[in-house]
Design a protein around this motif. Structure first.
Motif, PDB file in Angstrom:
ATOM      1  N   GLY A   1      -3.292  -8.416 -10.605  1.00 51.67           N
ATOM      2  CA  GLY A   1      -1.915  -8.584 -10.155  1.00 51.67           C
ATOM      3  C   GLY A   1      -1.766  -9.673  -9.109  1.00 51.67           C
TER       4      GLY A   1
ATOM      5  N   ALA B   1       2.616   7.669  -4.849  1.00 52.62           N
ATOM      6  CA  ALA B   1       1.941   8.321  -5.975  1.00 52.62           C
ATOM      7  C   ALA B   1       1.256   9.598  -5.516  1.00 52.62           C
ATOM      8  CB  ALA B   1       0.927   7.359  -6.601  1.00 52.62           C
TER       9      ALA B   1
ATOM     10  N   THR C   1       0.629  -0.378 -10.858  1.00 54.40           N
ATOM     11  CA  THR C   1      -0.267   0.423 -11.687  1.00 54.40           C
ATOM     12  C   THR C   1      -1.592   0.646 -10.966  1.00 54.40           C
ATOM     13  OG1 THR C   1       0.790  -0.557 -13.617  1.00 54.40           O
ATOM     14  CG2 THR C   1      -1.314   0.554 -13.978  1.00 54.40           C
ATOM     15  N   GLY C   2      -2.088  -0.403 -10.328  1.00 56.20           N
ATOM     16  CA  GLY C   2      -3.351  -0.300  -9.602  1.00 56.20           C
ATOM     17  C   GLY C   2      -3.282   0.693  -8.449  1.00 56.20           C
ATOM     18  N   LEU C   3      -2.086   0.896  -7.931  1.00 59.20           N
ATOM     19  CA  LEU C   3      -1.914   1.844  -6.825  1.00 59.20           C
ATOM     20  C   LEU C   3      -1.369   3.188  -7.305  1.00 59.20           C
ATOM     21  CD1 LEU C   3      -0.614  -0.727  -4.208  1.00 59.20           C
ATOM     22  CD2 LEU C   3      -2.778   0.514  -4.094  1.00 59.20           C
TER      23      LEU C   3
ATOM     24  N   LEU D   1       0.113  -4.569  -9.924  1.00 57.67           N
ATOM     25  CA  LEU D   1      -0.133  -4.057  -8.570  1.00 57.67           C
ATOM     26  C   LEU D   1       0.240  -2.579  -8.458  1.00 57.67           C
ATOM     27  CD1 LEU D   1       1.177  -6.846  -6.165  1.00 57.67           C
ATOM     28  CD2 LEU D   1      -1.153  -5.973  -6.332  1.00 57.67           C
TER      29      LEU D   1
ATOM     30  N   ALA E   1      -6.942  -3.776 -11.626  1.00 54.99           N
ATOM     31  CA  ALA E   1      -5.515  -4.050 -11.791  1.00 54.99           C
ATOM     32  C   ALA E   1      -4.947  -4.777 -10.569  1.00 54.99           C
ATOM     33  CB  ALA E   1      -4.755  -2.746 -12.033  1.00 54.99           C
ATOM     34  N   LEU E   2      -5.334  -4.339  -9.381  1.00 60.93           N
ATOM     35  CA  LEU E   2      -4.831  -4.981  -8.164  1.00 60.93           C
ATOM     36  C   LEU E   2      -5.192  -6.461  -8.116  1.00 60.93           C
ATOM     37  CD1 LEU E   2      -5.611  -2.458  -5.278  1.00 60.93           C
ATOM     38  CD2 LEU E   2      -3.378  -3.288  -6.000  1.00 60.93           C
TER      39      LEU E   2
ATOM     40  N   ASP F   1      -6.847  10.555  -6.364  1.00 59.79           N
ATOM     41  CA  ASP F   1      -5.515  11.184  -6.488  1.00 59.79           C
ATOM     42  C   ASP F   1      -4.456  10.352  -5.794  1.00 59.79           C
ATOM     43  OD1 ASP F   1      -3.434  12.864  -7.066  1.00 59.79           O
ATOM     44  OD2 ASP F   1      -3.907  14.283  -5.466  1.00 59.79           O
ATOM     45  N   PRO F   2      -4.131   9.179  -6.290  1.00 59.73           N
ATOM     46  CA  PRO F   2      -4.823   8.450  -7.358  1.00 59.73           C
ATOM     47  C   PRO F   2      -5.932   7.561  -6.790  1.00 59.73           C
ATOM     48  CG  PRO F   2      -2.839   7.264  -6.771  1.00 59.73           C
ATOM     49  CD  PRO F   2      -2.887   8.485  -5.889  1.00 59.73           C
ATOM     50  N   THR F   3      -6.936   7.300  -7.617  1.00 62.01           N
ATOM     51  CA  THR F   3      -7.982   6.345  -7.231  1.00 62.01           C
ATOM     52  C   THR F   3      -7.458   4.928  -7.448  1.00 62.01           C
ATOM     53  OG1 THR F   3      -9.710   7.880  -7.897  1.00 62.01           O
ATOM     54  CG2 THR F   3     -10.331   5.577  -7.678  1.00 62.01           C
ATOM     55  N   PRO F   4      -7.445   4.105  -6.405  1.00 60.33           N
ATOM     56  CA  PRO F   4      -6.962   2.736  -6.605  1.00 60.33           C
ATOM     57  C   PRO F   4      -7.772   2.016  -7.686  1.00 60.33           C
ATOM     58  CG  PRO F   4      -7.137   3.231  -4.258  1.00 60.33           C
ATOM     59  CD  PRO F   4      -7.779   4.380  -4.998  1.00 60.33           C
ATOM     60  N   ASP F   5      -7.070   1.266  -8.500  1.00 63.23           N
ATOM     61  CA  ASP F   5      -7.673   0.500  -9.582  1.00 63.23           C
ATOM     62  C   ASP F   5      -7.720  -0.956  -9.108  1.00 63.23           C
ATOM     63  OD1 ASP F   5      -8.020  -1.150 -11.779  1.00 63.23           O
ATOM     64  OD2 ASP F   5      -6.792   0.067 -13.119  1.00 63.23           O
ATOM     65  N   PHE F   6      -8.883  -1.343  -8.578  1.00 64.99           N
ATOM     66  CA  PHE F   6      -8.982  -2.683  -7.994  1.00 64.99           C
ATOM     67  C   PHE F   6      -8.983  -3.776  -9.051  1.00 64.99           C
ATOM     68  CE2 PHE F   6     -10.332  -0.079  -4.449  1.00 64.99           C
ATOM     69  CZ  PHE F   6      -9.750  -0.729  -3.373  1.00 64.99           C
TER      70      PHE F   6
ATOM     71  N   GLN G   1       0.822  -1.212   0.000  1.00 59.20           N
ATOM     72  CA  GLN G   1       0.000   0.000   0.000  1.00 59.20           C
ATOM     73  C   GLN G   1       0.856   1.263   0.000  1.00 59.20           C
ATOM     74  OE1 GLN G   1      -0.062  -2.421   2.407  1.00 59.20           O
ATOM     75  NE2 GLN G   1      -2.156  -2.962   2.976  1.00 59.20           N
TER      76      GLN G   1
ATOM     77  N   TRP H   1       0.892   3.547  -3.072  1.00 59.44           N
ATOM     78  CA  TRP H   1      -0.145   4.574  -3.267  1.00 59.44           C
ATOM     79  C   TRP H   1       0.293   5.905  -2.657  1.00 59.44           C
ATOM     80  CZ3 TRP H   1      -3.244   7.565  -0.073  1.00 59.44           C
ATOM     81  CH2 TRP H   1      -4.325   8.218  -0.692  1.00 59.44           C
TER      82      TRP H   1
ATOM     83  N   LEU I   1      -8.253  -2.323   1.240  1.00 58.96           N
ATOM     84  CA  LEU I   1      -6.828  -2.050   1.027  1.00 58.96           C
ATOM     85  C   LEU I   1      -5.975  -2.397   2.237  1.00 58.96           C
ATOM     86  CD1 LEU I   1      -7.349   1.205  -1.011  1.00 58.96           C
ATOM     87  CD2 LEU I   1      -6.164  -0.839  -1.830  1.00 58.96           C
TER      88      LEU I   1
END
Lengths: 518, 518
Positions: free
Chosen positions: B480, A424, A479-481, A477, B476-477, B469-474, A418, A421, B414
């Motif tokens: 992964g 980022a 990218t997702g975060l 992973l 993609a997670l 900012d950023p919104t997690p992309d579940f 985590q 994130w 998360l």
């Protein structure tokens, strides 16, 4: 003034102006105080272990404590492993744990638990603030406590009503105790010891500053004493142009070999070396039989000043043996651990901070980094894995002008991924080199070393050490975060990716596929 | 025989044949024993909180304890939040924590810490095994202890040498104490209470079995008593064809409204209701002033048997008011929380297990699920978020023939998203409905409720409650971590995705984009 606002305002006046947080309902007034006290930088973590690991590394680099804000006993539990690392590193760290409102405790509501019992296992100072009129002064005592015993965790439990009530006033900072000054009698004893044949000077903790390693180098040059650095240094100034020093090995057998022939072991900021784990038939105490152990400076003492005092006595104008410049590029081809470490060294920017949670790759990394451009190394001092990515966050917040390179094993990355994130969100200049070998490689080695067996690659036991089926895809992973990521399988690909990542601001992850050990 | 092998063999003979684990060096002999004792199923977790949350839900569904295997104090710390939830749920759970070899403790090696102090905060029974000859018997005492006080965590600290030494023998299982039988005098008192006007029967813990809710329904039908279920039931048999019962609301003001008019509150397996948090000016004790509280069965008592005994006294042949069948499909269009919950209900397979960590969506979910096909609900009994995905793992391992649907808020997902990997590895039949609103929505609500302010959507404070900012992309997670995933933004898209996911074996994640509250 509300308690939370007085507390936060007093913290910033005392120089504690970063708070890594994962708040809940009981901490809402602390959060709200961020609007009233713009000097405090709140950094949100998606998991408490990220906040505590970041605060540890922040203090190692900034030389002053950050605060963490956690939610009740379970939040403290989630942050505990990295608080353990902070305790072992002697890190000054202010841990604020929100509690139920004082009047609510008697109801034993679902989230009630024994916060102080857990906090005491990692903190040198624990206090529950009982009255809004005291809360700012309590916080100042907590900040002062972080500097005691060479640096420690101080935990302030903050009941919700103490936070939300009116009637508080800011409190002035208290003097923070620095480390103890060097003890002249210990310096004299160490001078005798380092001049004798077979002396080894083991450096750790606060000895590993630029001045400390320089003094150690002068001592070694003048006396012939051998230098070693503890296996997991809290914050080590090293690389090309600084005194060249080997690390004490992680595996007991290798450490015993390194220390063989030592007649006196002089400790500067380091503890007397012991095996990380106990193994059947392997000694736990790594000091060679018959060797004298001479304490120059314990971790609560200014070990750098002690080394300088010792150098004044024994070293005259001797010059340290410096690590040469030159980390050669690895040859192109399929990536392995050695090539990976060489690529990290070859591309390392000057004055970078390297966070090392490389585990099975750490020994190779240490060799490669010796001649890399000068840098600061942060390691897993307490052994609780899942510190690397959070530490990269904290280091980057502490030193926004310095690039951070995290060399990170896969299994331990998955404890606190985590952290990506937060990198980022805060646009932190971190390059993560993720070593994906699809296994808990260190445990395969350890399984054999503990005598449990050799079948670590197959069978029902082997499956517990294997991270394939499915192999985590760290590119997805990351990218997702919110962290741009790419996967590489060759040394040339890694070199290119590292150079691209370091040329762009903000975080990047490079997933380096390497074969598993053995 | 080595200690570890005797221990693991004795556990399986006692019916503890699943171990959720995240082992380290000190647990290598336990891991190796999996090859010698094929009756034990080892389930690897990438993080300790996954292991402990899975073990909690496993026991809630299987009705018997699982073991967890954790690595020293930091591993226990990482698992602590979900052990807190297990403690609050009265879950029988065997927690094995590896420790340093007995001879190694004196060296205070980096990973040494006070394991028992931390364990005591969540365990009813804690013991350190001191001799290989005792280890199997110690384990049997631990398993027996998990059944005491209605179910509790028992922690056995297992030094590495006790695990690796020869000289152990298996030990026979000990009788496991069941819950206390109903107390006839309490049944008589409850009979008087439920017959009086204004009676409310609050069900919780072990009262929520199929037989328990049926008996409660008969009692209500015969006496006119109102029924309520505690806010976070540990394991509730509900849905169409079962007694229709509302949940007590999470927010104190709403709960106070629900309980208004209650003259006597009869507790069956539930604790007397209190507000989850304290708020300025809101009472913490939710029992209406002047109402009598009558304990029929505390959580350590067989509350189902108590309800049946009570029904025998007061209900004659009354029939419970059952929830009707029929969870209508939501209208097509952009997804919101209400449509999401309706879609979950409309597609729910018969006899599914629903894991509810929906947080701000939970109230809407409860309404939708009342008329969904009959199912079992597992909720966040202890309030420590990050339980949902691990609980889905444990429920699926306990009931391989039942589909599991996890309705999961984004922020809490998360904390322990690593659970997705274990779902993939074990090919568990879990459908995760991930509610992505890109915020800690519950905290936005709580910030206003605690009186901290209204500015939760902007400013420096608001940023700490915001997950964009950023919104997690579940999607993609999940990909992964090896779980097939797709994103939906409409009710029709969600309905299709859920039906596809449930038609295929193995885990799936559906990322449902919904607007944030407020």
């Amino acid at each position: 003034m509300r308690g939370a606002e007085a507390l936060v305002g007093s913290l910033t006046a005392a120089g504690v102006d970063v708070c890594f947080m994962n708040p809940g309902t009981s901490e809402m007034h602390f959060v709200q105080a961020l609007d009233a006290v713009p000097e405090m930088r709140g950094v949100l973590a998606l998991f408490e272990g990220v906040a505590t690991g970041a605060a540890d590394a922040y203090a190692r680099i900034a030389g002053k404590p950050a605060a963490v804000l956690l939610h009740l006993g379970p939040g403290l539990g989630n942050g505990l492993a990295n608080l353990h690392n902070a305790r072992r590193a002697g890190t000054p760290l202010l841990c604020v744990v929100g509690g139920h409102a004082t009047d609510h405790v008697r109801f034993d509501a679902p989230l009630e638990s024994d916060i102080t019992a857990v906090a005491r296992t990692v903190s040198g100072w624990v206090h529950t603030s009982g009255d809004v009129r005291d809360v700012a002064a309590d916080a100042m005592r907590a900040v002062a406590a972080t500097g005691e015993r060479g640096g420690q965790v101080a935990t302030l439990v903050l009941p919700a009503d103490v936070s939300w009530s009116e009637g508080a006033s800011p409190a002035p900072p208290l003097p923070v105790a620095g480390p103890f000054p060097p003890d002249p009698s210990r310096v004299a004893a160490a001078a005798d010891a380092v001049r004798a044949p077979g002396a080894t000077l083991l450096l750790g903790g606060p000895a590993l500053s630029a001045a400390g390693v320089d003094a150690a180098g002068r001592i070694a040059a003048a006396t012939g004493a051998r230098l070693l650095v503890e296996t997991f240094p809290r914050c080590w100034e090293t690389g090309a142009g600084r005194t060249r020093i080997d690390k004490l090995a992680y595996f007991a057998e290798q450490a015993i070999e390194q220390l063989d022939g030592t007649s006196s072991l002089v400790l500067a900021g380091a503890r007397s070396p012991v095996s990380f784990f106990g193994y059947p038939g392997v000694p736990g105490d790594l000091v060679p039989e018959g060797a004298a152990v001479v304490g120059l400076a314990d971790p609560a003492t200014d070990a750098t000043a002690a080394l300088e005092a010792l150098a004044d006595v024994v070293a005259g104008d001797a010059a340290p043996a410096l690590a040469p410049h030159g980390a050669p590029e690895p040859a192109p081809g399929a990536l392995d651990v050695r090539g990976l470490c060489a690529a990290v060294a070859a591309t390392l920017p000057q004055d970078a901070i390297v966070v090392d949670e490389a585990l099975t790759a750490a020994a190779s990394l240490a060799v490669s980094l010796q001649t890399a451009p000068r840098h600061t190394q942060i390691a897993l001092t307490g052994g609780a894995i899942g510190m690397g990515l959070p530490a990269a966050v904290g280091a980057a917040v502490a030193a926004p002008d310095r690039p951070v390179v995290a060399v990170q094993a896969d299994g331990s990355a998955l404890y606190t991924a985590q952290a990506l994130w937060t990198m980022a969100r805060e646009r932190l200049d971190v390059t993560v080199v993720l070593i994906n070998n699809a296994a808990y490689s260190i445990l395969r080695v350890e399984l054999a070393r503990t005598g449990a067996g050799e079948a670590a690659h197959s069978g029902r036991a082997g499956r517990m050490l294997d991270l394939s089926d499915p192999t985590p895809d760290f590119t997805a992973l990351a990218t997702g975060l919110g962290v741009p990521a790419e996967r590489v399988t060759t040394t040339e690909g890694l070199l290119d990716a590292l150079r691209r990542a370091q040329a762009e601001p903000g975080p990047h992850l490079v997933e380096a596929i390497v074969p598993a050990l053995g």
